[in-house]
Design a protein around this motif. Structure first.
Motif, short mmCIF file in Angstrom:
data_model
loop_
_atom_site.label_atom_id
_atom_site.label_comp_id
_atom_site.label_asym_id
_atom_site.label_seq_id
_atom_site.Cartn_x
_atom_site.Cartn_y
_atom_site.Cartn_z
N GLY A 71 19.81 20.61 -32.24
CA GLY A 71 20.16 19.34 -31.92
C GLY A 71 21.27 19.14 -30.83
O GLY A 71 21.21 18.26 -30.17
N ALA A 72 22.16 20.03 -30.79
CA ALA A 72 23.13 20.09 -29.75
C ALA A 72 22.62 20.21 -28.21
O ALA A 72 22.93 19.51 -27.22
CB ALA A 72 24.24 21.20 -29.68
N LYS A 73 21.55 21.07 -28.12
CA LYS A 73 20.97 21.24 -27.12
C LYS A 73 19.76 20.18 -26.52
O LYS A 73 19.64 19.69 -25.38
CB LYS A 73 20.03 22.59 -27.05
N VAL A 74 19.25 19.52 -27.60
CA VAL A 74 18.31 18.29 -27.24
C VAL A 74 19.47 17.09 -26.84
O VAL A 74 18.98 16.30 -25.74
CB VAL A 74 17.87 17.80 -28.72
N ALA A 75 20.58 16.97 -27.56
CA ALA A 75 21.39 15.99 -27.24
C ALA A 75 21.96 16.04 -25.52
O ALA A 75 21.93 15.17 -24.84
CB ALA A 75 22.46 15.80 -28.14
N ALA A 76 22.33 17.40 -25.32
CA ALA A 76 22.74 17.72 -24.00
C ALA A 76 21.59 17.42 -22.97
O ALA A 76 22.00 17.14 -21.72
CB ALA A 76 23.31 19.32 -23.91
N SER A 77 20.32 17.68 -23.24
CA SER A 77 19.41 17.72 -22.32
C SER A 77 18.88 16.03 -22.02
O SER A 77 18.14 15.85 -21.22
CB SER A 77 18.26 18.17 -22.63
N LYS A 78 19.30 14.95 -22.91
CA LYS A 78 19.05 13.77 -22.74
C LYS A 78 19.59 13.19 -21.59
O LYS A 78 20.67 13.46 -21.61
CB LYS A 78 19.11 12.94 -23.99
N PRO A 79 19.14 12.51 -20.77
CA PRO A 79 19.98 11.75 -19.53
C PRO A 79 20.73 10.47 -20.19
O PRO A 79 20.33 9.95 -21.09
CB PRO A 79 18.99 11.25 -18.70
N THR A 80 22.01 10.10 -19.39
CA THR A 80 22.63 8.83 -20.01
C THR A 80 22.16 7.83 -19.30
O THR A 80 22.13 7.55 -18.00
CB THR A 80 24.18 9.27 -19.31
#
Length: 260
Positions: A71-80
């Motif tokens: 979950g931490a890696k997926v959240a970091a990979s999502k653009p703002t």
């Protein structure tokens, strides 16, 4: 150089493996004694399988840990995006504080609206990739040495390696003895093997020589027998001729006596 404190084991002897278990090997298991190499009989309770409850709890903990990491890696990979920025802006915070009266005269309290700054999704990353230093290597394999022994004269002679002597170049013009040259050539280390065909050849030559000698001896005996036989035949003929001549002389003599 780090100084290692002397540590004593349960048997009262000094633990020299403390030197190996320093630095990167501090949290690792390093086998440095002969007892670690031997097989051991484990306890039946230690080798028993866990119960279903323990297995289920271990599975749940592992699953929760993996989901947290993913979950931490997926959240970091999502653009703002703008939606995320709007949602963050909607969660504004109001902070009330009292300023310093010496700096701001006539103002007793102030209210500040704290909002997260909007992030441009196309803005390049501000962080830099740093090359992490390489971790410590694997611990060295312990070398188990045998107890030291006194070097005998035979061992010293066996460890004498002759110097390298070239058969083509002698720039300084040294006079090298033949025994040293042969020792450096390595001919003494080679095992001379004789082919079995040499023995077969020598045996065949010996048998051929023996047969040739027998044949020569046989021919010589036959020649001697033929010579003796021929000699006897000639002697018989000569004896007969002599007898015939005597008879003729005796007959002539009788005839002359009767006439007179």
């Amino acid at each position: 150089s780090a100084i290692v404190a002397v540590d004593v084991g349960a048997d009262g002897e000094v633990k020299y493996d403390a030197i190996v278990k320093q630095g990167g090997n501090r949290d690792k298991t390093v086998y440095t004694s002969l007892d670690d190499m031997k097989a051991k009989d484990a306890d039946a309770l230690a080798l028993a399988l866990p119960s279903e409850e323990e297995a289920d709890s271990a599975v749940d903990k592992t699953k929760a840990a993996l989901e947290k990491i993913i979950g931490a890696k997926v959240a970091a990979s999502k653009p703002t995006t703008g939606i995320v920025a709007t949602a963050a802006a909607s969660e504004a915070k109001f902070i009330k504080y009292t300023p310093n009266p010496q700096q701001n005269s006539g103002v007793k309290q102030r209210i500040i609206r704290m909002v997260d700054a909007q992030v441009d999704p196309m803005e390049p990353a501000k962080h830099k990739h740093k090359k992490v230093p390489r971790g410590p290597p694997s611990p060295p394999v312990p070398v188990l040495h045998s107890p030291p022994r006194k070097v005998t004269v035979k061992d010293q002679q066996a460890w004498k390696v002759p110097p390298c002597i070239s058969n083509w170049k002698n720039a300084r013009g040294y006079t090298i003895p033949l025994d040293k040259r042969l020792a450096a050539d390595g001919r003494g280390l080679q095992e001379q093997t004789i082919n079995n065909n040499f023995a077969t050849l020598s045996e065949a030559l010996y048998i051929a020589e023996r047969k040739a000698r027998e044949e020569v001896e046989f021919r010589t005996n036959i020649k001697q027998k033929l010579a003796v036989k021929e000699k006897e035949q000639k002697e018989t003929e000569l004896r007969q001729l002599a007898a015939k001549a005597r008879m003729q002389r005796a007959g002539i003599a009788d005839d002359t006596g009767a006439v007179g």
